[in-house]
Design an enzyme around this catalytic site. Structure first.
Site: not given
Ligand code: GCO
Length: 452
Positions: A169, A352
């Site tokens: 990200e 994710e």
């Molecule tokens: C992401 C973040 C995570 C966060 C998750 C929730 O990659 O977005 O790396 O570390 O914890 O997205 O906000």
């Protein structure tokens, strides 16, 4: 409620990869065994973190990783996505720190010995503080320091890694960290955001070239987050506002990686904030990748507003997670299909997906049926996208453990495993048990098919 997929779901195909994900700063602690990082310093700023916490102990994973890995194994996942803490493996002179390197090598060996594919993210937001003090991602030099870091660490890891992501990200590092100032290092301004974003992407391109040399057999790419934008109404103005938000907030990073150019709006709006592109940068940034990781949580709705390019609609109409994010699985299908139509995509992994929920531990249990339902409906959304022709190879639940949720501290819980931060006791939540049951069933049906 349980997490169920119909018998012929392509997600039940053994080639589809199921995993869980974490990130170094959010779980490790053990800060006395590494150099300081940007987040250590940011956490000290008054008001920066909702509960005034920091990453000093977090889930104490640094000391408890074997227990956590046993838990991962018990879930029956195919893969584990984790990140490497740059300040744990390199000192301020750019030399590898053997203790930190050994720490990760032991983990990689454990995963490989247990048939769990290591998906390694080389940068999940924890920048060595001495580099931050030299301008961090505002300084083009940081991209070259990243390249050296990747070269050294990937040589040390040898062939132990199944998949490398250069970055997690870059949007959040650039936009939240250097434009809105709500993440480390807490700097503001559009020009800063765009500059940081460009240097992160440049570092991605430089990193890819190193990975090709040092890890020729690994699956290499990048992880980008996306929040699809929807117009508040059918009016031409609202539709234009939603499109503009998509260009500036999403395609800002997707288009250079996938098509080698920035969206027009990113180059022109606002004047003077264009990314500092030098000759050859975009060719490097758009170097072919083996996979693209997609992180998806929610959607955003936009309307037009006088004097602004777009305005997010504050009222939410759908059920909300504990983050105040709308639960909208359809958005995942929509965005995957949209990307597929827009670009020539490499295979995708959902790297994710998950939700913070207001969990409570009662009688030794966390009955998070809401999270189980979230995972179930989003897996269904992945399947729907696959049926529309999108090549998706895997899904990682965010997150294995409740952990340090950045500016929200420890208040928001994303884990499928509950962490009692007083005792560091872990409790598999109901959603975790459902995930485990899904994976167990899948293995059983595979075995039956093999026998048949
Ligand atoms: C992401 C973040 C995570 C966060 C998750 C929730 O990659 O977005 O790396 O570390 O914890 O997205 O906000």
């Amino acid at each position: 409620m349980s997490i169920r997929l119909h018998a012929h779901s392509p997600l039940l195909n053994e080639a589809f990869c199921f995993g869980v994900a974490t990130a170094s700063f959010q779980i490790e602690g053990g800060i006395e065994h590494r150099e300081p990082c940007n987040w250590d310093v940011f956490c000290q700023q008054p008001g920066a973190i909702a509960d005034q916490s920091d990453g000093a102990v977090a889930c104490d994973h640094f000391h408890r990783w074997k227990e956590d890995f046993a838990l991962i194994k018990s879930l029956g996942v195919d893969a584990y996505r984790m990140s490497i803490s740059w300040p744990r493996v390199m000192d301020a002179n750019g030399q590898l720190k053997q203790e930190g390197v050994n720490y990760y090598i032991e983990q990689l060996d454990w995963l490989n010995a247990n048939n769990i594919k290591p998906f390694i993210t080389l940068y999940h937001w924890d920048l060595p503080q001495h580099i931050e003090e030299n301008g961090g991602w505002l300084n083009r030099e940081t991209a070259y320091l990243y390249e050296q870091y990747v070269d050294a660490i990937t040589q040390a890891f040898g062939d132990r890694v199944y998949s490398y992501a250069t970055f997690n990200e870059p949007f959040c590092s650039a936009y939240l960290g250097y434009e809105l100032g709500i993440h480390a290092p807490g700097i503001t301004g559009t020009k800063n955001g765009r500059t940081a974003g460009h240097h992160l992407l440049l570092a991605h391109g430089l990193g890819m070239a190193v990975l090709r040399k040092n890890a020729p057999n690994a699956l290499c790419g990048i992880v980008l987050n996306i929040t699809p934008t929807y117009p508040a109404s059918d009016s031409a103005e609202d539709i234009a506002a939603a499109k503009m938000a998509d260009q500036i907030l999403n395609q800002w990073l997707f288009q250079p990686v996938l098509a080698g150019s920035y969206p027009e709006a990113v180059l022109t709006e606002p004047e003077g904030a264009a990314p500092p592109v030098e000759e050859g940068d975009l060719a490097l940034i758009s170097t072919p990748i083996d996979f693209l990781g997609i992180n998806y949580y929610t959607r955003e709705v936009y309307q037009s507003a006088e004097g602004e390019l777009y305005q997010a609609v504050p009222e939410k109409t759908l059920p909300l997670t504990d983050m105040g994010w709308e639960v909208f699985p359809q958005g995942l299908t929509d965005v995957l299909v949209d990307l597929h139509q827009r670009y020539t995509l490499p295979p995708l992994y959902i790297t994710e997906n998950g939700a913070a929920m207001p969990d409570t531990l009662q009688n030794g249990e966390v009955m998070d049926t809401d999270r189980a339902e979230y995972i179930q409906t989003h897996l269904q959304a992945v399947e729907n996208a696959m049926q529309q022709g999108v090549d998706i190879r895997g899904y990682f639940a965010w997150s294995l453990l409740d952990n340090f949720e950045w500016a929200e501290g420890y208040v928001k819980r994303f884990g499928i495993v509950y962490v009692d931060y007083q005792t560091q006791q872990r409790t598999l939540k109901y959603s975790g048990r459902c995930y485990q049951a899904l994976l167990t069933e899948r293995r059983q049906s595979e075995r039956q098919e093999q026998r048949a």
